[in-house]
Design a protein around this motif. Structure first.
Motif, PDB file in Angstrom:
ATOM      1  N   LEU A   1       0.751  -1.253  -0.080  1.00  0.00           N
ATOM      2  CA  LEU A   1      -0.025  -0.144   0.074  1.00  0.00           C
ATOM      3  C   LEU A   1       0.757   1.232  -0.031  1.00  0.00           C
ATOM      4  O   LEU A   1       1.961   1.423   0.690  1.00  0.00           O
ATOM      5  CB  LEU A   1      -0.908  -0.044   1.080  1.00  0.00           C
ATOM      6  CG  LEU A   1      -1.958  -1.155   1.168  1.00  0.00           C
ATOM      7  CD1 LEU A   1      -2.377  -1.137   2.682  1.00  0.00           C
ATOM      8  CD2 LEU A   1      -3.196  -0.892   0.318  1.00  0.00           C
ATOM      9  N   ILE A   2       0.653   2.363  -0.745  1.00  0.00           N
ATOM     10  CA  ILE A   2       1.406   3.461  -0.798  1.00  0.00           C
ATOM     11  C   ILE A   2       0.535   4.368  -0.802  1.00  0.00           C
ATOM     12  O   ILE A   2      -0.485   4.788  -1.138  1.00  0.00           O
ATOM     13  CB  ILE A   2       2.042   3.583  -2.337  1.00  0.00           C
ATOM     14  CG1 ILE A   2       2.909   2.424  -2.527  1.00  0.00           C
ATOM     15  CG2 ILE A   2       2.840   4.801  -2.574  1.00  0.00           C
ATOM     16  CD1 ILE A   2       4.232   2.492  -1.866  1.00  0.00           C
TER      17      ILE A   2
ATOM     18  N   HIS B   1      15.070  -2.206  -3.865  1.00  0.00           N
ATOM     19  CA  HIS B   1      13.579  -1.376  -3.946  1.00  0.00           C
ATOM     20  C   HIS B   1      13.582  -0.347  -2.961  1.00  0.00           C
ATOM     21  O   HIS B   1      12.662   0.621  -3.278  1.00  0.00           O
ATOM     22  CB  HIS B   1      12.553  -2.746  -3.972  1.00  0.00           C
ATOM     23  CG  HIS B   1      12.941  -3.925  -4.588  1.00  0.00           C
ATOM     24  ND1 HIS B   1      13.244  -3.746  -6.033  1.00  0.00           N
ATOM     25  CD2 HIS B   1      13.135  -5.100  -4.264  1.00  0.00           C
ATOM     26  CE1 HIS B   1      13.001  -4.956  -6.495  1.00  0.00           C
ATOM     27  NE2 HIS B   1      13.282  -5.958  -5.484  1.00  0.00           N
ATOM     28  N   PHE B   2      14.309  -0.488  -1.742  1.00  0.00           N
ATOM     29  CA  PHE B   2      13.767   0.244  -0.494  1.00  0.00           C
ATOM     30  C   PHE B   2      15.274   0.969  -0.046  1.00  0.00           C
ATOM     31  O   PHE B   2      15.126   1.528   1.057  1.00  0.00           O
ATOM     32  CB  PHE B   2      13.297  -0.593   0.537  1.00  0.00           C
ATOM     33  CG  PHE B   2      12.069  -1.375   0.004  1.00  0.00           C
ATOM     34  CD1 PHE B   2      10.679  -1.011   0.041  1.00  0.00           C
ATOM     35  CD2 PHE B   2      12.192  -2.824   0.063  1.00  0.00           C
ATOM     36  CE1 PHE B   2       9.801  -1.454  -0.104  1.00  0.00           C
ATOM     37  CE2 PHE B   2      10.927  -3.594  -0.403  1.00  0.00           C
ATOM     38  CZ  PHE B   2       9.867  -3.024  -0.474  1.00  0.00           C
ATOM     39  N   LYS B   3      16.132   0.973  -0.921  1.00  0.00           N
ATOM     40  CA  LYS B   3      17.348   1.588  -0.618  1.00  0.00           C
ATOM     41  C   LYS B   3      17.117   2.944  -0.008  1.00  0.00           C
ATOM     42  O   LYS B   3      17.985   3.370   0.759  1.00  0.00           O
ATOM     43  CB  LYS B   3      18.349   1.308  -1.790  1.00  0.00           C
ATOM     44  CG  LYS B   3      19.794   1.949  -1.581  1.00  0.00           C
ATOM     45  CD  LYS B   3      20.339   1.187  -0.590  1.00  0.00           C
ATOM     46  CE  LYS B   3      21.926   1.722  -0.244  1.00  0.00           C
ATOM     47  NZ  LYS B   3      22.486   1.086   0.894  1.00  0.00           N
ATOM     48  N   THR B   4      16.373   3.891  -0.655  1.00  0.00           N
ATOM     49  CA  THR B   4      16.604   5.247  -0.333  1.00  0.00           C
ATOM     50  C   THR B   4      15.558   5.740   0.707  1.00  0.00           C
ATOM     51  O   THR B   4      15.556   6.552   1.008  1.00  0.00           O
ATOM     52  CB  THR B   4      16.327   6.063  -1.812  1.00  0.00           C
ATOM     53  OG1 THR B   4      14.849   5.714  -2.110  1.00  0.00           O
ATOM     54  CG2 THR B   4      17.205   5.891  -3.023  1.00  0.00           C
TER      55      THR B   4
ATOM     56  N   LYS C   1       5.988  13.536  -0.680  1.00  0.00           N
ATOM     57  CA  LYS C   1       5.835  12.952   0.516  1.00  0.00           C
ATOM     58  C   LYS C   1       5.524  11.660  -0.028  1.00  0.00           C
ATOM     59  O   LYS C   1       4.446  11.445  -0.885  1.00  0.00           O
ATOM     60  CB  LYS C   1       4.666  13.275   1.524  1.00  0.00           C
ATOM     61  CG  LYS C   1       5.484  14.799   2.112  1.00  0.00           C
ATOM     62  CD  LYS C   1       4.324  15.472   2.971  1.00  0.00           C
ATOM     63  CE  LYS C   1       3.240  16.050   1.912  1.00  0.00           C
ATOM     64  NZ  LYS C   1       2.459  16.930   2.921  1.00  0.00           N
ATOM     65  N   ARG C   2       6.261  10.665   0.857  1.00  0.00           N
ATOM     66  CA  ARG C   2       5.697   9.069   0.121  1.00  0.00           C
ATOM     67  C   ARG C   2       5.849   8.267   1.536  1.00  0.00           C
ATOM     68  O   ARG C   2       7.080   8.231   2.223  1.00  0.00           O
ATOM     69  CB  ARG C   2       7.046   8.591  -0.904  1.00  0.00           C
ATOM     70  CG  ARG C   2       6.664   7.343  -1.522  1.00  0.00           C
ATOM     71  CD  ARG C   2       7.560   7.091  -2.364  1.00  0.00           C
ATOM     72  NE  ARG C   2       7.328   5.654  -2.926  1.00  0.00           N
ATOM     73  CZ  ARG C   2       8.187   4.664  -2.513  1.00  0.00           C
ATOM     74  NH1 ARG C   2       9.271   4.936  -1.706  1.00  0.00           N
ATOM     75  NH2 ARG C   2       8.152   3.377  -3.089  1.00  0.00           N
TER      76      ARG C   2
ATOM     77  N   PHE D   1       7.913   1.849   5.095  1.00  0.00           N
ATOM     78  CA  PHE D   1       8.943   2.742   4.619  1.00  0.00           C
ATOM     79  C   PHE D   1       8.243   4.045   4.019  1.00  0.00           C
ATOM     80  O   PHE D   1       7.396   4.137   3.740  1.00  0.00           O
ATOM     81  CB  PHE D   1       9.435   1.955   3.291  1.00  0.00           C
ATOM     82  CG  PHE D   1       8.552   1.628   2.353  1.00  0.00           C
ATOM     83  CD1 PHE D   1       8.165   2.229   1.155  1.00  0.00           C
ATOM     84  CD2 PHE D   1       7.769   0.204   2.352  1.00  0.00           C
ATOM     85  CE1 PHE D   1       7.438   1.863   0.156  1.00  0.00           C
ATOM     86  CE2 PHE D   1       6.815  -0.089   1.584  1.00  0.00           C
ATOM     87  CZ  PHE D   1       6.846   0.631   0.237  1.00  0.00           C
ATOM     88  N   TYR D   2       9.271   5.012   4.218  1.00  0.00           N
ATOM     89  CA  TYR D   2       9.025   6.330   3.875  1.00  0.00           C
ATOM     90  C   TYR D   2      10.196   7.206   3.624  1.00  0.00           C
ATOM     91  O   TYR D   2      11.053   6.770   4.127  1.00  0.00           O
ATOM     92  CB  TYR D   2       7.914   6.913   4.996  1.00  0.00           C
ATOM     93  CG  TYR D   2       8.713   6.937   6.516  1.00  0.00           C
ATOM     94  CD1 TYR D   2       9.550   7.903   6.798  1.00  0.00           C
ATOM     95  CD2 TYR D   2       8.520   5.773   7.232  1.00  0.00           C
ATOM     96  CE1 TYR D   2      10.152   7.804   8.205  1.00  0.00           C
ATOM     97  CE2 TYR D   2       9.068   5.706   8.694  1.00  0.00           C
ATOM     98  CZ  TYR D   2       9.820   6.683   8.895  1.00  0.00           C
ATOM     99  OH  TYR D   2      10.444   6.661  10.190  1.00  0.00           O
ATOM    100  N   ASN D   3       9.792   8.432   3.111  1.00  0.00           N
ATOM    101  CA  ASN D   3      11.065   9.363   2.762  1.00  0.00           C
ATOM    102  C   ASN D   3      11.079  10.432   4.046  1.00  0.00           C
ATOM    103  O   ASN D   3       9.873  10.479   4.629  1.00  0.00           O
ATOM    104  CB  ASN D   3      10.852   9.948   1.423  1.00  0.00           C
ATOM    105  CG  ASN D   3       9.671  10.742   1.171  1.00  0.00           C
ATOM    106  OD1 ASN D   3       8.971  11.294   2.191  1.00  0.00           O
ATOM    107  ND2 ASN D   3       9.563  11.272  -0.253  1.00  0.00           N
TER     108      ASN D   3
END
Length: 288
Positions: free
Chosen positions: A5-6, A31-34, A12-13, A82-84
């Motif tokens: 789910l995104i 996939h989730f590196k950043t 914003k993410r 996961f989020y930025n």
């Protein structure tokens, strides 16, 4: 439960993904590196974070940013949040629970907390609340999700402090916690160009001897050793996960003399950079 789910809004993410033994291979890779990552892992998982290997004996939360994470095996469902930084973790949110707080980028390189049964139930409910908001797509979902993320981080921060900073072997009083945390934050930002204790003492507005004495009084490794540890960790990452030559890695880490970097790495690890890159297979193992 949907597999992923995104939420996205301009810069914003945030996303939530569930992993089972059948789809764990989807996690590994870049996939989730950043992303900033909070990973809910039940017992019975085996995973590698950078060069340390863990086998979970209890339900645990792992807190990760740019570490290299690889899952070897697991049973039962795990959940990745996961989020930025634009979604959460801007420094002005909350100093202690922000992305440069105790859970992320601490000088111990301890990226996890263990949960007892009651804490597991609480954390699972917060993840479920986030899932519900992501599925509901209400106009106020963003702020609700952020409050749940904050609760997870606050609860985990309290637990991390109790497990790592206030126990039988180490006790850091609250009055000294800011020095520890701020040093960790500055080190993560500046380790490539600032290699001396005096550089960090200046950033902290104290004398180098005072900084060294504070860490000694807290029974921590010296600031100088912690600086070296962080540089060596990054060197190992670059050696193992990239094709950069040793000379270029030395320059990337702020060493104008690659020969000096070679000697430092060899002296501290017992292996030349070239041999490490060629021969590294496994690292320290931890049962948690």
């Amino acid at each position: 439960m949907p597999q992923q789910l995104i939420f996205e809004d301009q810069y914003k993410r945030l996303g939530l993904e569930v992993f089972t033994p059948e789809n764990l291979e989807n996690f590994n890779g870049n996939h989730f590196k950043t992303d900033i990552k909070v990973f809910f892992i039940p017992s019975g998982y085996e995973l590698t974070v950078d060069f340390n290997h863990y086998k979970t004996k209890k339900t645990s939360l792992f807190f990760l940013t740019n570490q290299h994470l690889n899952i070897q095996k697991g049973k039962d469902e795990s959940v990745l949040l996961f989020y930025n930084r634009d979604f959460y973790c801007i420094q002005i949110h909350d100093k202690e629970v922000a992305c440069d707080g105790l859970l992320f980028h601490n000088v111990f390189e301890i990226p996890f907390v263990e949960l007892d049964d009651s804490e597991t139930t609480l954390i699972k409910s917060l993840f479920q609340n986030i899932q519900d908001e992501l599925e509901g797509k209400d106009s106020s979902a963003e702020e609700m999700i952020r409050t749940y993320v904050k609760q997870i981080i606050i609860r985990a921060t309290r637990k991390w402090k109790k497990q790592n900073l206030d126990n039988d072997t180490l006790r850091i009083p609250g009055s000294e916690l800011d020095i520890f945390r701020d040093f960790s934050r500055h080190l993560e930002i500046h380790f490539r160009e600032k290699h001396n204790v005096a550089d960090y003492a200046e950033l902290l507005h104290i004398a180098p001897k005072t900084l060294t004495h504070k860490f000694k009084n807290l029974n921590l490794e010296s600031p100088n050793q912690l600086i070296i540890n962080r540089i060596l960790l990054e060197a190992k990452r670059l050696l193992f996960y990239t094709d950069k030559p040793v000379k270029e890695i030395a320059y990337d880490l702020g060493y104008e003399d690659p020969a000096y970097f070679n000697r430092l790495f060899t002296n501290k690890t017992g292996s030349t950079p070239a041999n490490f890159k060629k021969n590294y297979i496994t690292g320290k193992k931890y049962n948690i």
